[in-house]
Design an enzyme around this catalytic site. Structure first.
Site, PDB file in Angstrom:
ATOM      1  N   HIS A  72      72.619  41.704  88.513  1.00  0.00           N
ATOM      2  CA  HIS A  72      73.841  41.554  89.312  1.00  0.00           C
ATOM      3  C   HIS A  72      73.618  40.548  90.437  1.00  0.00           C
ATOM      4  CE1 HIS A  72      77.072  44.536  88.290  1.00  0.00           C
ATOM      5  NE2 HIS A  72      76.122  44.928  87.459  1.00  0.00           N
ATOM      6  N   ARG A  73      72.480  40.647  91.109  1.00  0.00           N
ATOM      7  CA  ARG A  73      72.209  39.755  92.231  1.00  0.00           C
ATOM      8  C   ARG A  73      72.101  38.302  91.774  1.00  0.00           C
ATOM      9  NH1 ARG A  73      67.652  43.460  95.275  1.00  0.00           N
ATOM     10  NH2 ARG A  73      69.082  44.720  96.541  1.00  0.00           N
ATOM     11  N   ARG A 115      73.541  36.895  89.366  1.00  0.00           N
ATOM     12  CA  ARG A 115      74.836  36.376  88.927  1.00  0.00           C
ATOM     13  C   ARG A 115      75.716  35.968  90.102  1.00  0.00           C
ATOM     14  NH1 ARG A 115      77.020  40.775  85.537  1.00  0.00           N
ATOM     15  NH2 ARG A 115      78.024  41.497  87.447  1.00  0.00           N
ATOM     16  N   ALA A 125      82.097  51.227  80.603  1.00  0.00           N
ATOM     17  CA  ALA A 125      80.746  50.665  80.662  1.00  0.00           C
ATOM     18  C   ALA A 125      80.682  49.383  79.848  1.00  0.00           C
ATOM     19  CB  ALA A 125      79.737  51.688  80.129  1.00  0.00           C
ATOM     20  N   LYS A 178      84.009  44.500  83.729  1.00  0.00           N
ATOM     21  CA  LYS A 178      84.795  44.704  84.956  1.00  0.00           C
ATOM     22  C   LYS A 178      84.137  44.079  86.182  1.00  0.00           C
ATOM     23  CE  LYS A 178      82.933  49.390  85.673  1.00  0.00           C
ATOM     24  NZ  LYS A 178      81.983  49.305  84.531  1.00  0.00           N
ATOM     25  N   SER A 179      82.802  44.166  86.285  1.00  0.00           N
ATOM     26  CA  SER A 179      82.127  43.566  87.442  1.00  0.00           C
ATOM     27  C   SER A 179      82.218  42.049  87.410  1.00  0.00           C
ATOM     28  CB  SER A 179      80.660  44.004  87.480  1.00  0.00           C
ATOM     29  OG  SER A 179      80.554  45.386  87.768  1.00  0.00           O
ATOM     30  N   ALA A 203      77.316  47.047  97.667  1.00  0.00           N
ATOM     31  CA  ALA A 203      76.727  47.698  96.496  1.00  0.00           C
ATOM     32  C   ALA A 203      76.517  49.170  96.816  1.00  0.00           C
ATOM     33  CB  ALA A 203      75.410  47.036  96.127  1.00  0.00           C
ATOM     34  N   SER A 237      82.271  46.732  80.039  1.00  0.00           N
ATOM     35  CA  SER A 237      83.585  46.173  79.690  1.00  0.00           C
ATOM     36  C   SER A 237      83.772  44.775  80.247  1.00  0.00           C
ATOM     37  CB  SER A 237      84.698  47.078  80.217  1.00  0.00           C
ATOM     38  OG  SER A 237      84.643  47.154  81.638  1.00  0.00           O
TER      39      SER A 237
END
Length: 409
Positions: free
Chosen positions: A280-281, A283, A240, A244-245, A262, A242
């Site tokens: 997220h969107r 970015r 979590a 990674k995304s 998603a 980290s």
């Protein structure tokens, strides 16, 4: 066409003067970079930077034959002294063409940021595109058949020098317009301290289908080189928060028309979850298309642009819901088998896909043992899922504290 990169760094150079950051601290010796400047066939100098004459001498080239000096961006700070014998430096107005006595033709390409890009055609017909720091061609990014793209009816450039890491979407636009093709040699320049030098720099460039070279490198158009070919299937693991995304998105931001799968879905009434999804969107590049689905097999089987799947842990939650895996009795009487079949189907789809795909998943099991049977079941099945998918990927990364470690590939 022969290019000598007298420098490959930002206008401030690398390390930046007085900067205490970790990247600047290790940017010494062969990792140090002067401001980007390019000598074309010994006759055309793109950007005049401090120490250009010395840089050329170190690379085995004299600037005595330079017939034209062109600038691409405003040069802040002290004025750069013009070495004796060089013609006066200047910029070509956007859209105008210039013929150099050496036989080169130069066209000024308008940018979406301060500065000017240059399209250079050599006497041998070779074509180079050189972009300033932080710049992308204005209006490019539409397919060849549309007007205004700047590349309609023309073949891809042989070499592109661009701020690949600072403006990755610029490379995506060039690919979308046809200016960059599979055989184009994309070289990252204007390199800054945002990316640590060494393996991390090479990895990020390779992910974008580009490469970085040291100051003083000479590149010959048409000479054999190992193509920068990003891995077709990549799995990015991490805990979590980290990073990674972010790492997964970074690996595809140089490509247009990415499909973002998603798997989290929507959660009515959960404001915190909606905020996470919104971040997220925001970015992601505007050109990416989002598909909110856990039905991943058809996406993997389809042909199309690169696919980013985020994340497998949420996909597994949905798969376990459908298999009734949270109920011990259902699990024992067929739920386990149904889940394993779905995981095997997904792994087979990853193996068979022809798309470029990046998958994200949580790495679990390294800490506290879950207190409940269902929690332990999820941990175990996610470990098995990760192992199955990793076995079908050419490249596997583990992200810890924002730092990516290569596990495979």
């Amino acid at each position: 066409m022969e290019l000598t990169l007298l420098g490959t760094g930002t206008p401030e150079g690398l390390p930046r003067p007085g900067c205490p950051c970790a990247a600047c601290a290790v940017s010494v010796g062969t990792r140090a970079r002067a401001a980007t400047a390019v000598l074309v066939d010994g006759a055309l100098l793109l950007d005049l930077t401090p120490g250009a004459v010395l840089a050329g001498a170190r690379a085995g080239h004299s600037l005595a034959g330079v017939r034209q000096v062109l600038l691409t961006h405003p040069h802040d700070g002290p004025a750069v002294e013009l070495p004796p014998g060089l013609p006066a430096a200047g910029r070509v107005p956007d859209g105008r063409e210039l013929s150099v006595i050496s036989g080169h033709r130069v066209r000024a390409v308008p940018m979406d940021a301060p500065g000017t890009g240059y399209e250079v055609t050599g006497p041998d017909g070779g074509r180079l595109l050189y972009l300033p720091p932080g710049g992308a061609p204005a209006g490019w990014g539409s397919p060849r058949t549309e007007s205004g793209g700047g590349q309609t009816g023309q073949r891809p450039y042989d070499i592109v020098l661009a701020d690949v890491l600072g403006r990755p979407e610029a490379l995506a636009r060039l690919r979308a317009s046809g200016a960059v093709g599979p055989a184009t040699d994309v070289i990252a320049v204007h390199l800054d301290h945002d990316t640590p030098p060494g393996g991390e720099l090479e990895r990020r460039c390779a992910a974008a289908g580009a490469r970085a070279v040291a100051d003083g490198t000479t590149v010959l158009l048409g000479e054999y080189r190992a193509a920068a070919d990003p891995p077709r299937r990549t799995l990015v693991l991490g805990g979590a928060r980290s990073g990674k995304s972010v790492e997964a998105e970074r690996r595809l931001e140089g490509f247009p028309d990415v499909v973002y799968a998603a798997t989290g879905g929507s959660r009515d009434g959960d404001a915190e979850w909606a905020q996470r999804v919104g971040l997220h969107r925001e970015r992601r590049p505007a050109s990416w298309r989002t598909a909110e689905t856990c039905d991943l097999v058809p996406l993997l089987a389809d042909t199309g642009p690169p696919l980013l799947i985020d994340c497998l842990a949420l996909w597994l939650t949905d798969a376990m819901d459908r298999a009734g895996a949270w109920d011990d009795d259902v699990w024992a009487k067929g739920g386990q088998r149904r889940l394993r079949d779905r995981v095997a189907e997904l792994a087979a789809a990853v193996r068979a896909t022809r798309r470029r795909v990046v998958l994200v998943s949580n790495e679990v099991g390294s800490g506290i043992v879950p207190a409940t049977a269902s929690g332990r079941r999820f941990r175990d099945e996610l470990g098995r899922l990760n192992a199955s998918v990793a076995g079908e990927c050419e490249h596997v990364l583990l992200v810890v504290a924002g730092l990516a470690t290569v596990l495979k590939g």
